[in-house]
Design a protein around this motif. Structure first.
Motif, mmCIF file in Angstrom:
data_model
loop_
_atom_site.group_PDB
_atom_site.id
_atom_site.type_symbol
_atom_site.label_atom_id
_atom_site.label_comp_id
_atom_site.label_asym_id
_atom_site.label_seq_id
_atom_site.Cartn_x
_atom_site.Cartn_y
_atom_site.Cartn_z
ATOM 1 N N PHE A 259 -61.434 23.372 1.116
ATOM 2 C CA PHE A 259 -62.015 22.041 1.519
ATOM 3 C C PHE A 259 -61.724 20.890 0.266
ATOM 4 C CE2 PHE A 259 -65.111 24.664 4.127
ATOM 5 C CZ PHE A 259 -64.214 24.803 5.166
ATOM 6 N N THR A 260 -61.569 19.947 0.779
ATOM 7 C CA THR A 260 -61.459 18.766 -0.141
ATOM 8 C C THR A 260 -62.759 17.885 -0.461
ATOM 9 O OG1 THR A 260 -60.530 17.084 1.596
ATOM 10 C CG2 THR A 260 -59.015 18.692 0.322
ATOM 11 N N GLY A 261 -63.680 17.872 0.272
ATOM 12 C CA GLY A 261 -64.916 17.160 0.415
ATOM 13 C C GLY A 261 -64.713 15.729 1.139
ATOM 14 N N GLU A 262 -63.408 15.456 1.678
ATOM 15 C CA GLU A 262 -63.359 14.227 2.172
ATOM 16 C C GLU A 262 -63.548 14.211 3.689
ATOM 17 O OE1 GLU A 262 -58.889 14.073 1.793
ATOM 18 O OE2 GLU A 262 -59.038 13.753 -0.426
ATOM 19 N N HIS B 196 -70.104 22.666 -2.038
ATOM 20 C CA HIS B 196 -69.670 21.736 -1.051
ATOM 21 C C HIS B 196 -70.234 20.111 -1.634
ATOM 22 C CE1 HIS B 196 -69.603 20.136 3.352
ATOM 23 N NE2 HIS B 196 -68.374 19.959 2.771
ATOM 24 N N ARG B 197 -71.392 20.132 -2.038
ATOM 25 C CA ARG B 197 -71.859 18.867 -2.750
ATOM 26 C C ARG B 197 -70.825 18.277 -3.852
ATOM 27 N NH1 ARG B 197 -76.141 20.533 -5.264
ATOM 28 N NH2 ARG B 197 -75.291 20.538 -7.336
ATOM 29 N N ASP B 198 -70.574 18.983 -4.462
ATOM 30 C CA ASP B 198 -69.528 18.686 -5.695
ATOM 31 C C ASP B 198 -68.410 18.214 -5.281
ATOM 32 O OD1 ASP B 198 -71.633 19.428 -7.458
ATOM 33 O OD2 ASP B 198 -70.589 21.298 -8.164
ATOM 34 N N ALA B 199 -67.792 18.902 -4.201
ATOM 35 C CA ALA B 199 -66.390 18.264 -3.535
ATOM 36 C C ALA B 199 -66.451 17.177 -2.863
ATOM 37 C CB ALA B 199 -65.877 19.559 -2.621
ATOM 38 N N VAL B 200 -67.547 16.691 -2.143
ATOM 39 C CA VAL B 200 -67.842 15.707 -1.377
ATOM 40 C C VAL B 200 -68.262 14.607 -2.553
ATOM 41 C CG1 VAL B 200 -69.491 14.216 0.167
ATOM 42 C CG2 VAL B 200 -68.724 16.886 0.602
ATOM 43 N N GLU C 207 -66.905 14.460 -5.680
ATOM 44 C CA GLU C 207 -65.568 14.189 -6.082
ATOM 45 C C GLU C 207 -64.553 13.145 -5.513
ATOM 46 O OE1 GLU C 207 -61.870 16.490 -8.338
ATOM 47 O OE2 GLU C 207 -63.817 17.397 -8.187
ATOM 48 N N ALA C 208 -64.876 13.413 -3.935
ATOM 49 C CA ALA C 208 -63.861 12.887 -3.109
ATOM 50 C C ALA C 208 -64.632 11.350 -2.520
ATOM 51 C CB ALA C 208 -63.892 13.480 -1.566
ATOM 52 N N GLY C 209 -65.873 11.087 -3.159
ATOM 53 C CA GLY C 209 -66.318 9.820 -2.911
ATOM 54 C C GLY C 209 -66.803 9.881 -1.618
ATOM 55 N N ALA C 210 -67.331 10.785 -1.002
ATOM 56 C CA ALA C 210 -67.874 10.850 0.544
ATOM 57 C C ALA C 210 -69.343 11.063 0.464
ATOM 58 C CB ALA C 210 -67.041 11.584 1.252
ATOM 59 N N ASN C 211 -70.045 10.712 -0.590
ATOM 60 C CA ASN C 211 -71.520 11.165 -0.411
ATOM 61 C C ASN C 211 -72.240 10.782 0.681
ATOM 62 O OD1 ASN C 211 -70.202 10.747 -3.256
ATOM 63 N ND2 ASN C 211 -72.135 11.738 -4.050
#
Length: 454
Positions: free
Chosen positions: A341-344, A368-372, A374-378
């Motif tokens: 997963f990229t978190g995007e 998952h929270r960290d990945a999202v 970092e992807a700017g998709a909070n």
């Protein structure tokens, strides 16, 4: 046919005929229950209520080990299905064409099931993907890679840290068991040539863990291995809840998980390796002392080592100096291609997790929270936690409450309140009288970096 399927099959016998005639959306004149098979061999099941509200719920079921029954499922439980149908949702889901670590089959089979639903009943006004356990991993894969096919998603007790992080974390606990409890053994941890070799290794590790539990020193080392995987000290509703500093009781509860852990660490791994073409995990460069320091179970480990008269520093040094395991680049590529997963996120997703999950520890949600982030998709992610031991031990109301929260976010563009009081109120409205248990909770960091590049 599953028990859930049999229950709803009686709703409309005339709808059981597998015709290819599509009806317009929202035009169901009577409840419909339909079952069929995809060209891949996967079976599917669909339930459409008379008062269909236009929302389609695509359910992804949990892991089924190779050789086990693999029926199609379209809801996490009969009770959740009954509530959803009563409220007007249509339910669909497939079996996936194969058992085991079948992500490359599960995702297209799920999307093909949606296509089949559209041919039969018309285009849904919106589609929400939801899944539990391994099905949460399938759901999150759909959310990241096929966002154009859904409007939102819900992962329940899911492997939202992705495939590589999952197998890396599993390797850590297995490595600790071998290094500290069976250092001179031939216990194989990766690269299983066949299922028989994996089963033999699983039996061997189980024996090692059971023998270690008979001594204070062994129990301390089991606690260390469990801490590296973040196995909680209260992980089964049948267990009495230990006191906050009752380290011995917490360790006994972790031991129960560790006796079952070899099935995942060896037998399920072998099936995944056979798909990936080799070992997809590694522990080269891992600092186990740092991992323990980040674990919420570090105080337990320190206390048990002290009472056993063992040097924790010496055992951490043994982990640091032990022979490390490298991954097969081709197997890593397989995981990247299917389920890293990229978190995007491009559509709203909610993760819910029980705090006492011993199979998929709650810290996966931190990954998952960290990945999202970092992807700017909070904006697209919300997480909520249920204070209960066990894997996927949600009430149906808790699941429907999360589903309604995602639906509201789709409708309004705003998440509204996802605080425990609001989530429990929604759960109570869906299932009055159950003991719903959303609570304020912040999980510890995931033991390993989530980003593959790290």
């Amino acid at each position: 046919m599953t028990a859930m399927s049999r229950r709803f099959a009686t709703l409309a016998a005339s709808a059981l005929l597998a015709t290819s005639v599509a009806a317009p959306a929202l035009a169901a004149e009577e409840p419909a229950h339909v079952e069929g098979r995809l060209p891949s061999g996967a079976t599917w099941v669909m339930d459409v209520p008379e008062n269909w509200n236009g929302t389609l719920l695509l359910f992804s079921h949990g892991y089924q080990a190779a050789g086990q029954p693999n029926p199609a499922e379209n809801a996490p439980s009969e009770e959740a299905a009954a509530i959803a149908l009563r409220e007007g949702y249509a339910l669909v889901g497939s079996s996936y064409a194969t058992t085991g670590w079948a992500v490359e089959h599960a995702v297209p089979d799920q999307l093909a099931t949606v296509d089949e639903f559209t041919r039969r009943f018309g285009q849904a006004r919106r589609t929400i993907a939801w899944g539990q356990s391994y099905g949460g991993l399938v759901t999150t894969t759909i959310a990241e890679r096929h966002a154009d096919r859904i409007d939102g998603s819900l992962s329940m007790c899911g492997l939202v840290h992705g495939g590589i992080a999952n197998w890396n974390s599993t390797l850590d606990a297995a490595y600790a068991v071998k290094t500290l409890l069976a250092p001179r053994s031939n216990l194989r941890l990766v690269d299983f040539p066949d299922p028989a070799a994996a089963s033999e290794a699983a039996a061997q590790m189980t024996g090692v863990v059971e023998q270690a539990q008979t001594t204070p020193q062994g129990r301390a080392r089991i606690a260390l291995a469990a801490a590296l995987h973040n196995i909680p000290g209260h992980n089964d509703p049948a267990q009495p809840e230990p006191g906050e500093r009752d380290w011995e009781a917490q360790q006994r509860n972790q031991y129960e998980v560790m006796t079952r852990f070899p099935t995942t660490a060896m037998e399920w791994r072998q099936e995944a390796e056979s798909r990936a073409g080799g070992n997809m995990s590694w522990n080269t460069g891992v600092d186990y002392a740092r991992m323990l320091a980040r674990s919420p179970h570090s105080r337990e480990v320190e206390a048990l080592y002290g009472s056993a008269g063992l040097s924790l520093q010496e055992d951490l040094a043994a982990l640091a100096d032990g022979p490390r395991i490298s991954a097969d680049p081709g197997a890593v590529d397989y995981m990247i291609g299917n389920v890293v997963f990229t978190g995007e996120l491009a559509t709203p997703q909610m993760d819910i997790h029980t705090t006492g999950d011993g199979l998929v520890p709650v810290q996966v949600t931190s990954a998952h929270r960290d990945a999202v982030t970092e992807a700017g998709a909070n904006r697209e992610l919300r997480q909520a936690f249920v204070g209960r031991p066990g894997h996927c031990t949600f009430t149906a109301g808790e699941q429907i409450a999360a589903l309604r929260t995602v639906e509201s976010r789709i409708d309004t563009g705003s998440w509204g309140s996802t605080e425990p009081a609001a989530m429990n109120a929604r759960a109570e409205a869906a299932q009055p009288g159950a003991e719903h248990a959303y609570l304020s909770y912040r999980p510890a960091p995931h033991p390993r970096p989530f980003d593959l590049a790290d």
